[in-house]
Design an enzyme around this catalytic site. Structure first.
Site, short mmCIF file in Angstrom:
data_model
loop_
_atom_site.label_atom_id
_atom_site.label_comp_id
_atom_site.label_asym_id
_atom_site.label_seq_id
_atom_site.Cartn_x
_atom_site.Cartn_y
_atom_site.Cartn_z
N SER A 207 0.83 -1.20 0.00
CA SER A 207 0.00 0.00 0.00
C SER A 207 0.87 1.26 0.00
O SER A 207 1.76 1.39 -0.83
CB SER A 207 -0.95 -0.04 1.20
OG SER A 207 -1.94 0.93 1.07
N ASP B 252 -8.35 -6.37 -5.01
CA ASP B 252 -7.96 -5.06 -4.47
C ASP B 252 -8.47 -3.99 -5.41
O ASP B 252 -8.03 -3.88 -6.55
CB ASP B 252 -6.42 -5.00 -4.37
CG ASP B 252 -5.91 -3.67 -3.82
OD1 ASP B 252 -6.72 -2.76 -3.55
OD2 ASP B 252 -4.68 -3.55 -3.65
N HIS C 215 -7.71 -5.20 -0.68
CA HIS C 215 -6.45 -4.48 -0.47
C HIS C 215 -5.70 -5.02 0.74
O HIS C 215 -4.47 -5.06 0.77
CB HIS C 215 -6.78 -3.00 -0.28
CG HIS C 215 -5.59 -2.12 -0.16
ND1 HIS C 215 -4.68 -1.95 -1.18
CD2 HIS C 215 -5.14 -1.36 0.88
CE1 HIS C 215 -3.73 -1.11 -0.78
NE2 HIS C 215 -3.98 -0.74 0.46
#
Lengths: 416, 416
Positions: free
Chosen positions: A185, A352, A385
């Site tokens: 991320s 995601d 995610h």
């Protein structure tokens, strides 16, 4: 093995962490702090601002080899911290870190002796980013010029600033080359920025659930989160420190929203569906009634106890601003990729939608078009995610295999 | 034709509406109100509560045929109203409806003389739902028992209540059979509920961007929106009427969030990308800087001027609760579908992630499994959930064709 397989279940509620005395845990850890800037050596930010006091909180696990060639830097995500593995020995003394009494570091499942990022082989470092609230200087730190918390007088920080900060820290630790850098991320953006800013300082870069820039939708979600915080009447222009109440309601709303974006729609249907807390008493009004509401409430409640609202603003803004193509290629991602030297592995997760696989593939194609070494893996999962944090079986396997594969760059091959 | 093609551009900012005197507009409209319940004939809600005063605001366009066989009911979505087409002749007198001075009804592009829902052929009715704030009794209405606005003392309302309310209204208008019912999103759930509750009261049902129940993700987004409102310090337990300030900040955050869910990720990238308002002055802080932030701010600002926060709670909760399988099939969607009699058309939009095509297909499969007449259309678009409102060329073509196709049910065939 039975212990490890328990740990790697994908449902966070079912995850069983290693107890502190587990053989595969790094055990008790102690966060450290290092001053990397002072009045005579201020820290210069990308914005042009200077910070005359910068302290960095970091943790390390394993031993740095004599040749100093086994260091791995972990970059944490938005709400993360330097406490990546093991159990914080100091948590009891800090009320704002009390959750660490019942939770190990955020990537404990993959870091430790014999684990995929094997602390018997590697020296692992993670630093809390500038602007955060876990020990590194940020908006809740005291401004030496006023003796009061910075609040919104804290300068804007960028992903680039974090990388410079980490490099400064590593130099002070005597490390001038990294075996690998790994991040998911926002930590993946940091990893990419490392590869672009200091291309010859590392052997391998592993970028997970991330990409060279945030989409318009991602910008929108961050804007809603910041609006929730800044429109809270207790935000007080960011200067809520020491007051009876801060913008905890706004921060709670921001966190609830963020949690939805970390999960996939199918994953949420599987995990919560339309289950009710109390099947016998439906339609009671506006309090949490569906399981998913209760989950989001719970997540937000624990978050506001541990995170600072101003830090949330600064870190999401850094995420917004990050644009690898803009910073290193005059807007052209391929041109930016010409700078790359390290071996890259880009890992995306099929469900995601914050950093979708389609965007990861565009990024990988830009790297390939410049004949730079890259491995691309798309992991099929419904974990969204969050997969880089929770799907620790496939993620761990990938990390182990990629870290130990012979490297193509000098000083970065597999340890003999 | 040139006029119509202008109107149907998919970017709302570029849409040019018909001026009031346009040949294809229904022209000036006057919202009407009808009392459908009083102390001697209270309105009984699904929750068991009773309302002793219910007024319904509605609009009609076109003429009811002598045979009363040409009525089409339109069901509006969350933030919609009864003003579907034309220009509200009374808007100037109502400050909370001032946006109607510059905007025609919300589906003006498809309803009017010669338009897909052709008011030269059909008598079109739309009623504002119970619990809303556009003329029909809701939480901002005066409670006759106290002389003060209901606020959260207003009883919970359901999609089923709305259908009963509409049926009561139609009966008072002398209509006991509908040529068709059409709705998108929450209006699509209403349409489905009509088909299940009063299966023989209509010829055709067109359900767009909707489904038999909301997903866990949708429940989550609604929960975040309600949290934003209810955690606003000016919410005052829902009793903010007449006070200097209401929960406008919370409502603004709710609306910003909702807007993201109405668009697709690709659509947002195309429309806004990472464009900045002022290319020369980046990284100025936390105010709107990217175009997408400015768009969301603008949308929320106009929304808080026109919508009531309590109504937002009630209507989103009705959306949460709606579960066609639970209500009509003991949790079994196929069993619920056994009740169907009308011809159904289910329309989904490829980039709608609030009511995704995959869920629409599951619904259609349940209908088919029960040998009930259904047409399924998936429109390829990047307009997301909003497509039923903005992609008016393909939507209009579908509506025109399906409405005029020979019907299989008595009293519901094409008008000769």
């Amino acid at each position: 093995m039975s212990c490890r397989s328990k740990k790697t279940k994908t449902d966070p509620k079912n995850r069983k962490y290693d107890p502190p005395d587990s053989l595969s845990s790094v055990g008790l850890t102690t966060p450290r702090r290092l001053r990397i800037a002072d009045a005579s050596h201020p820290f210069l930010l990308e914005s042009g601002a200077r910070l005359e006091e910068v302290e960095v909180e970091y943790e390390t696990y394993g031993e740095l080899s004599e040749a100093k060639d086994n260091a791995i830097l972990i970059c944490h995500a938005l709400s993360g911290d330097a406490h990546v593995a093991g159990w914080d020995a100091t948590a009891a003394g800090h009320p704002e870190r009390k959750w660490r009494l019942t939770h190990p570091g955020w990537w404990d499942a993959v870091i430790g002796p014999g684990k995929p990022i094997d602390t018997d082989r590697f020296f692992v470092v993670c630093a809390n980013v500038l602007g955060s609230c876990y020990g590194t200087t940020g908006p809740s730190s005291l401004n030496p010029a006023t003796g009061k918390p910075y609040g919104l007088t804290f300068p804007m920080v960028t992903v680039g600033d974090w990388v410079v900060m980490e490099k400064t820290l590593l130099e002070k630790l005597g490390i001038d080359h990294l075996y690998a850098i790994i991040g998911g991320s926002l930590g993946g953006q940091q990893t990419l920025e490392w590869a672009l800013r200091y291309p010859r300082m590392m052997g391998k870069c592993i970028i997970m659930a991330s990409g060279p820039r945030l989409s318009a939708q991602g910008l929108g979600f961050n804007a809603v989160a910041r609006n929730a915080i800044m429109r809270d009447v207790h935000f007080a222009g960011g200067d809520y420190f020491g007051k009876r109440q801060g913008p905890s309601n706004g921060l709670a709303v921001a966190r609830m929203l963020a949690h939805i974006t970390y999960l996939s729609g199918k994953g949420m249907d599987f995990k919560f569906g339309r289950r009710r807390l109390d099947a016998g008493d439906p339609q009671k009004g506006f309090e949490a009634e569906f399981s998913v509401e209760s989950y989001l409430n719970h997540q937000s409640k624990s978050f506001v106890e541990r995170f600072d609202a101003d830090s949330y603003l600064y870190i999401t803004r850094a995420m917004d601003y990050y644009d690898a193509a803009g910073a290193w290629g005059d807007g052209d991602l391929r041109k930016a990729c010409q700078r790359l030297h390290a071996e890259l592995m880009v890992v995306s997760f099929s469900s995601d939608w914050l950093y979708p696989p389609a965007e990861a593939r565009e990024f990988v194609n830009a790297i390939l078009a410049e004949n730079k070494p890259v491995t691309y893996v798309e992991i099929k999962t419904e974990s969204g995610h969050d997969a880089f944090l929770v799907d620790t079986i496939p993620v761990g396997r990938l990390l182990r295999a990629y870290l130990l594969a012979p490297g193509i760059n000098r000083r970065s091959g597999a340890i003999q």
